[in-house]
Design a protein around this motif. Structure first.
Motif, PDB file in Angstrom:
ATOM      1  N   UNK A 117       6.470  -8.803  10.532  1.00  0.00           N
ATOM      2  CA  UNK A 117       7.411  -8.409   9.478  1.00  0.00           C
ATOM      3  C   UNK A 117       6.979  -7.034   9.001  1.00  0.00           C
ATOM      4  N   UNK A 118       7.815  -6.032   9.201  1.00  0.00           N
ATOM      5  CA  UNK A 118       7.441  -4.660   8.868  1.00  0.00           C
ATOM      6  C   UNK A 118       8.213  -4.169   7.637  1.00  0.00           C
ATOM      7  N   UNK A 119       8.155  -4.915   6.591  1.00  0.00           N
ATOM      8  CA  UNK A 119       8.808  -4.539   5.337  1.00  0.00           C
ATOM      9  C   UNK A 119       7.770  -3.922   4.411  1.00  0.00           C
ATOM     10  N   UNK A 120       7.959  -2.667   4.035  1.00  0.00           N
ATOM     11  CA  UNK A 120       6.961  -1.946   3.241  1.00  0.00           C
ATOM     12  C   UNK A 120       6.868  -2.465   1.810  1.00  0.00           C
ATOM     13  N   UNK A 121       7.952  -2.959   1.280  1.00  0.00           N
ATOM     14  CA  UNK A 121       7.947  -3.402  -0.121  1.00  0.00           C
ATOM     15  C   UNK A 121       7.404  -4.809  -0.297  1.00  0.00           C
ATOM     16  N   UNK A 122       7.115  -5.499   0.799  1.00  0.00           N
ATOM     17  CA  UNK A 122       6.673  -6.888   0.720  1.00  0.00           C
ATOM     18  C   UNK A 122       5.296  -7.030   0.074  1.00  0.00           C
ATOM     19  N   UNK A 123       4.452  -6.045   0.223  1.00  0.00           N
ATOM     20  CA  UNK A 123       3.089  -6.170  -0.301  1.00  0.00           C
ATOM     21  C   UNK A 123       2.936  -5.634  -1.728  1.00  0.00           C
ATOM     22  N   UNK A 124       3.969  -5.049  -2.290  1.00  0.00           N
ATOM     23  CA  UNK A 124       3.847  -4.428  -3.609  1.00  0.00           C
ATOM     24  C   UNK A 124       3.674  -5.474  -4.709  1.00  0.00           C
ATOM     25  N   UNK A 125       4.468  -6.522  -4.691  1.00  0.00           N
ATOM     26  CA  UNK A 125       4.424  -7.531  -5.748  1.00  0.00           C
ATOM     27  C   UNK A 125       3.091  -8.279  -5.764  1.00  0.00           C
ATOM     28  N   UNK A 126       2.570  -8.743  -4.617  1.00  0.00           N
ATOM     29  CA  UNK A 126       1.259  -9.410  -4.674  1.00  0.00           C
ATOM     30  C   UNK A 126       0.136  -8.480  -5.135  1.00  0.00           C
ATOM     31  N   UNK A 127       0.180  -7.202  -4.734  1.00  0.00           N
ATOM     32  CA  UNK A 127      -0.857  -6.265  -5.182  1.00  0.00           C
ATOM     33  C   UNK A 127      -0.761  -6.021  -6.681  1.00  0.00           C
ATOM     34  N   UNK A 128       0.450  -5.921  -7.186  1.00  0.00           N
ATOM     35  CA  UNK A 128       0.643  -5.730  -8.622  1.00  0.00           C
ATOM     36  C   UNK A 128       0.172  -6.956  -9.403  1.00  0.00           C
ATOM     37  N   UNK A 129       0.485  -8.128  -8.909  1.00  0.00           N
ATOM     38  CA  UNK A 129       0.029  -9.363  -9.572  1.00  0.00           C
ATOM     39  C   UNK A 129      -1.492  -9.468  -9.538  1.00  0.00           C
ATOM     40  N   UNK A 130      -2.097  -9.101  -8.428  1.00  0.00           N
ATOM     41  CA  UNK A 130      -3.557  -9.147  -8.320  1.00  0.00           C
ATOM     42  C   UNK A 130      -4.209  -8.164  -9.282  1.00  0.00           C
ATOM     43  N   UNK A 131      -3.627  -6.972  -9.414  1.00  0.00           N
ATOM     44  CA  UNK A 131      -4.184  -5.973 -10.324  1.00  0.00           C
ATOM     45  C   UNK A 131      -4.080  -6.442 -11.772  1.00  0.00           C
ATOM     46  N   UNK A 132      -2.955  -7.013 -12.144  1.00  0.00           N
ATOM     47  CA  UNK A 132      -2.778  -7.515 -13.509  1.00  0.00           C
ATOM     48  C   UNK A 132      -3.730  -8.682 -13.773  1.00  0.00           C
ATOM     49  N   UNK A 133      -3.868  -9.585 -12.810  1.00  0.00           N
ATOM     50  CA  UNK A 133      -4.783 -10.706 -12.974  1.00  0.00           C
ATOM     51  C   UNK A 133      -6.231 -10.227 -13.108  1.00  0.00           C
ATOM     52  N   UNK A 134      -6.600  -9.234 -12.317  1.00  0.00           N
ATOM     53  CA  UNK A 134      -7.959  -8.687 -12.408  1.00  0.00           C
ATOM     54  C   UNK A 134      -8.179  -8.027 -13.769  1.00  0.00           C
ATOM     55  N   UNK A 135      -7.172  -7.356 -14.289  1.00  0.00           N
ATOM     56  CA  UNK A 135      -7.294  -6.751 -15.620  1.00  0.00           C
ATOM     57  C   UNK A 135      -7.411  -7.824 -16.702  1.00  0.00           C
ATOM     58  N   UNK A 136      -6.673  -8.892 -16.566  1.00  0.00           N
ATOM     59  CA  UNK A 136      -6.750  -9.979 -17.553  1.00  0.00           C
ATOM     60  C   UNK A 136      -8.135 -10.619 -17.526  1.00  0.00           C
ATOM     61  N   UNK A 137      -8.660 -10.834 -16.337  1.00  0.00           N
ATOM     62  CA  UNK A 137      -9.979 -11.456 -16.219  1.00  0.00           C
ATOM     63  C   UNK A 137     -11.078 -10.519 -16.699  1.00  0.00           C
ATOM     64  N   UNK A 138     -10.976  -9.238 -16.362  1.00  0.00           N
ATOM     65  CA  UNK A 138     -12.032  -8.280 -16.693  1.00  0.00           C
ATOM     66  C   UNK A 138     -11.844  -7.628 -18.060  1.00  0.00           C
ATOM     67  N   UNK A 139     -10.775  -7.926 -18.763  1.00  0.00           N
ATOM     68  CA  UNK A 139     -10.497  -7.265 -20.043  1.00  0.00           C
ATOM     69  C   UNK A 139     -11.607  -7.428 -21.079  1.00  0.00           C
TER      70      UNK A 139
END
Length: 89
Positions: free
Chosen positions: A44-66
């Motif tokens: 599956x070569x969809x460029x936008x497919x990985x944006x949402x999981x990366x954004x969710x991971x970044x927000x989750x990491x910020x919540x945990x590390x806040x």
């Protein structure tokens, strides 16, 4: 305030900036790698497919590390404010 103290504060500020930004960047990097691996295996070569999981991971990491990031920023700000009276001398 001596030049050595200013350099020490600047070095600590830069190090704190790197350490505070490390959790969301590392989480995005890991999730991005696994999403790329998944896309490569499923062809599956969809460029936008990985944006949402990366954004969710970044927000989750910020919540945990806040609490840790907030504590480090508070410690540095306190140290900086305590060093202010020495600026005039």
């Amino acid at each position: 305030m001596s030049q050595d103290m200013l350099l020490s504060l600047a070095r600590e500020a830069l190090l704190l900036m790197i350490l505070a930004s490390l959790p969301p960047i590392a989480a995005s990097l890991v999730v991005g790698f696994f999403m790329s691996l998944l896309q490569a295996t499923t062809q599956i070569q969809e460029a936008t497919l990985s944006v949402v999981p990366k954004l969710c991971a970044a927000v989750l990491a910020l919540v945990i590390a806040a609490p840790w990031i907030g504590g480090q920023l508070t410690r540095f700000t306190t140290q900086l404010l305590l060093a202010l009276p020495g600026v005039s001398s």
